[in-house]
Design an enzyme around this catalytic site. Sequence first.
Site, PDB file in Angstrom:
ATOM      1  N   GLU A 107      10.663 -46.210  -4.213  1.00 39.47           N
ATOM      2  CA  GLU A 107       9.809 -45.729  -3.131  1.00 39.47           C
ATOM      3  C   GLU A 107      10.348 -46.079  -1.757  1.00 39.47           C
ATOM      4  OE1 GLU A 107       5.946 -47.670  -3.661  1.00 39.47           O
ATOM      5  OE2 GLU A 107       6.945 -49.129  -4.957  1.00 39.47           O
ATOM      6  N   LYS A 146       0.835  -1.202   0.000  1.00 35.85           N
ATOM      7  CA  LYS A 146       0.000   0.000   0.000  1.00 35.85           C
ATOM      8  C   LYS A 146       0.869   1.250   0.000  1.00 35.85           C
ATOM      9  CE  LYS A 146      -3.763  -0.310   2.230  1.00 35.85           C
ATOM     10  NZ  LYS A 146      -4.703  -0.534   3.345  1.00 35.85           N
ATOM     11  N   SER A 159      10.583 -44.686 -11.705  1.00 33.99           N
ATOM     12  CA  SER A 159       9.568 -43.705 -11.337  1.00 33.99           C
ATOM     13  C   SER A 159       9.582 -43.570  -9.816  1.00 33.99           C
ATOM     14  CB  SER A 159       8.185 -44.165 -11.804  1.00 33.99           C
ATOM     15  OG  SER A 159       7.183 -43.302 -11.321  1.00 33.99           O
ATOM     16  N   ARG A 204       1.703 -50.435 -13.208  1.00 34.08           N
ATOM     17  CA  ARG A 204       2.327 -50.991 -12.006  1.00 34.08           C
ATOM     18  C   ARG A 204       1.656 -52.311 -11.656  1.00 34.08           C
ATOM     19  NH1 ARG A 204       1.863 -47.645  -6.541  1.00 34.08           N
ATOM     20  NH2 ARG A 204      -0.220 -48.569  -6.523  1.00 34.08           N
ATOM     21  N   GLY A 210       8.086 -43.092  -6.415  1.00 29.83           N
ATOM     22  CA  GLY A 210       6.801 -43.150  -5.708  1.00 29.83           C
ATOM     23  C   GLY A 210       6.935 -42.354  -4.419  1.00 29.83           C
ATOM     24  N   THR A 211       6.746 -41.039  -4.515  1.00 28.61           N
ATOM     25  CA  THR A 211       7.120 -40.170  -3.396  1.00 28.61           C
ATOM     26  C   THR A 211       6.164 -40.242  -2.211  1.00 28.61           C
ATOM     27  OG1 THR A 211       6.089 -38.328  -4.604  1.00 28.61           O
ATOM     28  CG2 THR A 211       8.485 -38.544  -4.746  1.00 28.61           C
ATOM     29  N   ASN A 212       4.973 -40.823  -2.381  1.00 33.21           N
ATOM     30  CA  ASN A 212       4.106 -40.998  -1.210  1.00 33.21           C
ATOM     31  C   ASN A 212       4.772 -41.951  -0.209  1.00 33.21           C
ATOM     32  OD1 ASN A 212       2.267 -39.373  -2.506  1.00 33.21           O
ATOM     33  ND2 ASN A 212       0.973 -41.051  -3.191  1.00 33.21           N
ATOM     34  N   ASP A 213       5.152 -43.148  -0.682  1.00 32.19           N
ATOM     35  CA  ASP A 213       5.812 -44.109   0.202  1.00 32.19           C
ATOM     36  C   ASP A 213       7.240 -43.691   0.525  1.00 32.19           C
ATOM     37  OD1 ASP A 213       3.586 -45.641   0.416  1.00 32.19           O
ATOM     38  OD2 ASP A 213       4.305 -47.316  -0.790  1.00 32.19           O
ATOM     39  N   HIS A 230     -15.669  -7.659   1.819  1.00 31.70           N
ATOM     40  CA  HIS A 230     -14.682  -8.617   2.318  1.00 31.70           C
ATOM     41  C   HIS A 230     -14.979 -10.039   1.853  1.00 31.70           C
ATOM     42  CE1 HIS A 230     -13.344 -11.587   5.367  1.00 31.70           C
ATOM     43  NE2 HIS A 230     -12.223 -10.921   5.284  1.00 31.70           N
ATOM     44  N   TYR A 282       9.631 -36.519 -16.516  1.00 27.63           N
ATOM     45  CA  TYR A 282       8.192 -36.265 -16.484  1.00 27.63           C
ATOM     46  C   TYR A 282       7.678 -36.239 -15.052  1.00 27.63           C
ATOM     47  CZ  TYR A 282       7.424 -41.262 -15.570  1.00 27.63           C
ATOM     48  OH  TYR A 282       7.429 -42.526 -15.004  1.00 27.63           O
ATOM     49  N   MET A 285      -5.558  -7.109   8.349  1.00 27.18           N
ATOM     50  CA  MET A 285      -5.011  -6.261   9.409  1.00 27.18           C
ATOM     51  C   MET A 285      -5.875  -5.013   9.540  1.00 27.18           C
ATOM     52  SD  MET A 285      -0.978  -6.933   8.705  1.00 27.18           S
ATOM     53  CE  MET A 285      -1.159  -6.647   6.953  1.00 27.18           C
ATOM     54  N   ARG A 317      -3.474   3.130   8.439  1.00 20.04           N
ATOM     55  CA  ARG A 317      -3.770   1.863   7.737  1.00 20.04           C
ATOM     56  C   ARG A 317      -2.553   0.953   7.719  1.00 20.04           C
ATOM     57  NH1 ARG A 317      -8.142   2.422   3.767  1.00 20.04           N
ATOM     58  NH2 ARG A 317      -8.958   4.536   3.739  1.00 20.04           N
ATOM     59  N   ARG A 354      -2.648 -48.122 -11.631  1.00 12.49           N
ATOM     60  CA  ARG A 354      -2.610 -48.985 -10.452  1.00 12.49           C
ATOM     61  C   ARG A 354      -3.531 -50.186 -10.678  1.00 12.49           C
ATOM     62  NH1 ARG A 354      -3.121 -43.266  -7.655  1.00 12.49           N
ATOM     63  NH2 ARG A 354      -4.532 -43.205  -9.416  1.00 12.49           N
ATOM     64  N   GLY A 365      -7.988  -6.950   4.165  1.00 15.77           N
ATOM     65  CA  GLY A 365      -8.884  -7.077   5.307  1.00 15.77           C
ATOM     66  C   GLY A 365      -8.323  -7.809   6.501  1.00 15.77           C
ATOM     67  N   ARG A 389      -3.564  -1.505  -6.070  1.00 16.68           N
ATOM     68  CA  ARG A 389      -2.756  -2.723  -5.921  1.00 16.68           C
ATOM     69  C   ARG A 389      -3.171  -3.687  -7.010  1.00 16.68           C
ATOM     70  NH1 ARG A 389      -5.665  -4.428  -0.240  1.00 16.68           N
ATOM     71  NH2 ARG A 389      -7.757  -4.779  -1.052  1.00 16.68           N
ATOM     72  N   CYS A 405       5.524 -40.156  -9.726  1.00 21.81           N
ATOM     73  CA  CYS A 405       4.103 -40.470  -9.875  1.00 21.81           C
ATOM     74  C   CYS A 405       3.327 -40.339  -8.576  1.00 21.81           C
ATOM     75  CB  CYS A 405       3.920 -41.881 -10.438  1.00 21.81           C
ATOM     76  SG  CYS A 405       4.530 -43.156  -9.329  1.00 21.81           S
TER      77      CYS A 405
END
Length: 881
Positions: free
Chosen positions: A751, A24, A770, A616, A772-775, A454, A858, A105, A94, A560, A103, A338, A838
Site C-alpha cells: 500500500e 437514431k 495484497s 489483517r 491496498g489500493t486505497n492507501d 422521460h 483475485y 438533446m 431530431r 480488518r 431526452g 434503438r 482488497c
Amino acid sequence: MSDSKYIYLFEEGDAMMRSLLGGKGANLAEMTRIGLPVPPGFTISTEACNQYLAEGRNFPVGMLDKAFEALSILEEKTGKKFGDKNNPLLVSVRSGAAVSMPGMMDTILNLGLNDDSVQGLSELTGDERFAYDCYRRFIQMFSNVVLDIDHSRFDDIVEKYKSRLRLIFDYEIPAHELKAIIIEYKALVEKEKGFKFPQDVREQMIMAVKAVFDSWNNQRAIVYRRINKIDDQLGTAVNIQCMAFGNMGQDCGTGVAFTRNPSTGAKELYGEFLVNAQGEDVVAGIRTPTPISKLKEELPVVYEQFIDTCQKLENHYRDLQDIEFTVEKGKLYMLQTRNGKRTARAAVKTAVDMVEEGIIDINEAIMRVDAEQINQLLHRQIDGSAEFNPIAVGLPASPGAACGKVVFDADAAEKQGSAGEKVVLVRSETTPDDIHGIVYAEGILTSRGGMTSHAAVVARGMGKPCVCGCESIIIDTEQKCFMVGDAVIREGDIITLDGATGGVMLGEVPMIEPTLSDEFEQLLLWANDIKKLAVRANADTPEDAARARDFGAEGIGLCRTEHMFMAQERLPAVQEMIMAETLEDREAALDKLLPFQREDFYGILKAMSPLPVTIRLLDPPLHEFLPDKESLMLEIAELKFSNASPSEIFRKEELLKKIHNLSEANPMLGHRGCRLGLTYPEIYRMQVRAIFEAMSRLKLENVPTFAEIEIPLVIDVAEFLFLKNQINEVYGEVKKETGQELDFVLGTMLELPRACIMADEIAEEAEFFSFGTNDLTQTTLGFSRDDAEGKFIPVYLERKIMKDNPFAVLDRKGVGSLMIVAIEKANSTRPGILMGICGEHGGEPSSIEFCHKIGLNYVSCSPYRIPIARLAAAQAALRIG
C-alpha cells in the site's frame, strides 16, 4: 466547396454507421434498408457537428447547400414542397448521438410551417383544426429549443384557454381558439426576443440545425455524459425526416413501445399509445397515455402490423428494442428503434431468456449486462408483511423502493442530496433539465406522464424507483406542497415510494433485503465458468462472511481486525491497553481482549470454511480508539465546573495527556500498521494467538480452515522478518499447547510505493501480497482522500484533468504502473506468488478489468459488490482473453 460528405439519405446508411450517423440515424437507415415503413429523410453526420463546434459554431463549408439538396430529394419523393403555400412539406429535426442519450438533446417537429403554409396544410387535409394545432405545437417547440423561451410560458397560455372553455385535453381546443393562441404565442416571442417569429422556412431549418448541434453541449447532456461516462468528443448527428402526423383525428396516434418489458424483462409488448397526438406528448409526459394493448381495440389492423414489425426488429437487432411510431390515417410509420434502456432485472432476464431462445450465445449474454448496473438488484424492497396504506397510487415506472424528504425542484434535490440527505423529487413531469436533481434523488414521483415518459426512462436507466402519472396528487410548486384528498404533504415531509406497485406512502415504510432471481443465478454461474479472477469479500464479521458466501465469495480477501476493537464492550480494555505505561500492564489489558478476538476469528473462519481468510493485523494508529480531544476537554471543564470528584478529573486529564502524546500531524503516514507492531509486538502477538487458538478449536471440530495472516504497511523486508519471527514464535507456543499443525501463510499488504518497488526483496519472506489500493492511491498521487474528494477532485473531473475519481476507478497509469512493477519483481523472487487486491477498486468493473489484464489472482470487495465483481471478471476475460 469541401469534399467531405456530411449528408446521408436514409437509403445510403446502415446500422454499422452509428459513429457517423448516430444511433437514431443509423437505425432509421437500417429500418429503411430492410423495408419497414419509415418516412423518408436524411442525416447530417456527427462529423459535421464536431466540425461546427471546432469552428466556433460555424457550419462546415458546403454543408448547408448539400442539406438543401437532400431536402429537394425529399420534395421529389413526396410531391410536396418545403414552405409551399398549397402543398407544404413539413419535417422533424431530431438529434441522435452514437450512444443513446434519451431526452438529453433537442427535437423540433412540424418545421416548415408559417402563416402561409399553415393555410395550405389546412386546405390540403381539409382539417383546419389539425393544421393550426401543428402550427401551435411548432411555435412552442421551436421557441423553447431554438429561442430558449421556457415551455411553461406557452403551457400557461394553453391552460388559460382550456380553463375558460372548460376543456380537459389539448385536442379539444377548436380551430378558431388555436388561431388566437398562436397570436398570443407570436406576441410572447416578439416580447421576449425583440423580433418576430421566423417565417422564412429555410431560416427555420438553419436555426433548428444549429440548435440541435448546440444541444450537444447543453447542461443536461454534459451531466448525462459525465454520469454515463460517454465521450464528449462523439458529437450528435441531426436527422431531418418527413413528418408523419398522429394528430389528424381518431384514426391517428403516436406511441412508444418496448419489445419486452423494460422493468422485468418479461417477453411481452410493453408501451403506450395516444390517439390524436404527436410523439412528444408521450415521451415528455404531457398527457398520460393508455397501454399499447388499447391500440388493438382502437386500430386492430395497425396493431397486428405493429406486432409483426416489433418481432422483426427484435430478431434483426437481437436485442430488446425501444420503438417510436406514429399512425397517420390508419397507416403505420416507424420513427425510431434503438436498444432499449432497461432495469438490471430486465437486462439479466432478457439476456438469459435470449440464450434459451437461441437468439444469442452465453458470451453475448454476459456482455449484454452492465456489471455496475446489477447493483440495482441488491437494493431493498418494500416489506410485504408490513401494514401501510398508500395515500396515492400511480404507474410503477421503475422498480425498487425509495424513502426521503419531499422536494419540488431539481436544484433542491441536488443541494440536499449532495449533502447526504435522502430526498424524493416530486414533479408534475420531469424534463431533461432535471437530470442533475434526479441523480441525487432516492426516487421520483410525477403526477403526469406514463411508463415511457422521460422520468420513467431515465429512472430505469439509473436504477432509481419511480412512480409516474400519479394523477390523484395535486402539486402546488409555489406553496411547495402537494395535496391528496384532504392530506397536505409539504416540502421536507417524508414519503416512501414503491416502484414495483406505484404506491405512495406517508412516512417511512419497512423494507426487506432483495432476493436474487433464477436468471441472475444462472448468469453468475455462466460468469464463474468464464472468469479467471477469483472473487473474495472484505468481511469483518461472521454475518458479513455468511452473506458474502451467499453472493458467491471464494474466500475473504480482507478482514480488518480494528473494527473488532471498536465494539463498546471492548473499548475499555482497548483504552486500558493504550493507557498502560508498562509492558506488564499492557499485556494484562491484552489478556482481556484475547477471548473477544478468539471468538471473532472462530466465527469468521467457521463461516468461510474451508475457503481462505486474509486477516489483517491491527492497522490504524492507537489514538483512533480514544475519545475526541475537543470533546474530552469540554467534558473536563464541565467536571471542574460541577465540582466532580478529583479522582475522576485526574483520570480524564491523564487520558487527555495520552491523546496529546499520541496525536500526529499526519496520522495516515504516522505510527500505524507494522510500525505499531514493531513498537508494541505484544499487540500482534495477542492477535495471532487468538487466530491460532480459534483455528485449533475448529480443527478439533473437524472444520477445515486456512488463514492468510497479513502484516500491514510494510516498506522493507526487515520489518516483515521481525514480525514474521514474532508470529512464528507464538505459533510454536500454541502448537506446543495443542499439539496441532495449522494451515496458514504470512504475507503483507502493498500500500506504499516503496513496498511495490521492494517487492522482490519482501517476497523472499512473504508468501502472498495484497494491494491496498486505497492507501496506495493516496501515497502515489499525494492526495489525502478526505480532503481531495471534498475540495478539488470535482474540479479536476470538471476540467478534464482526470477522467475518473482515482479513489473510485483505479489510476492505471500511476498506481497501475506500480502494481505491474510489484508483480514482476515479486514473481522474480517467488514465481507464482499469490497476489490480489482488497481496496474498494476490487468491486469496480474497470479496475477489475485492469486486475485481470495484469494477472492478479483475485479481487476482494464488499459482500454486496461480489455479484458485480463476478460478472465484471467474466467480461474482462471475454474482452481481453
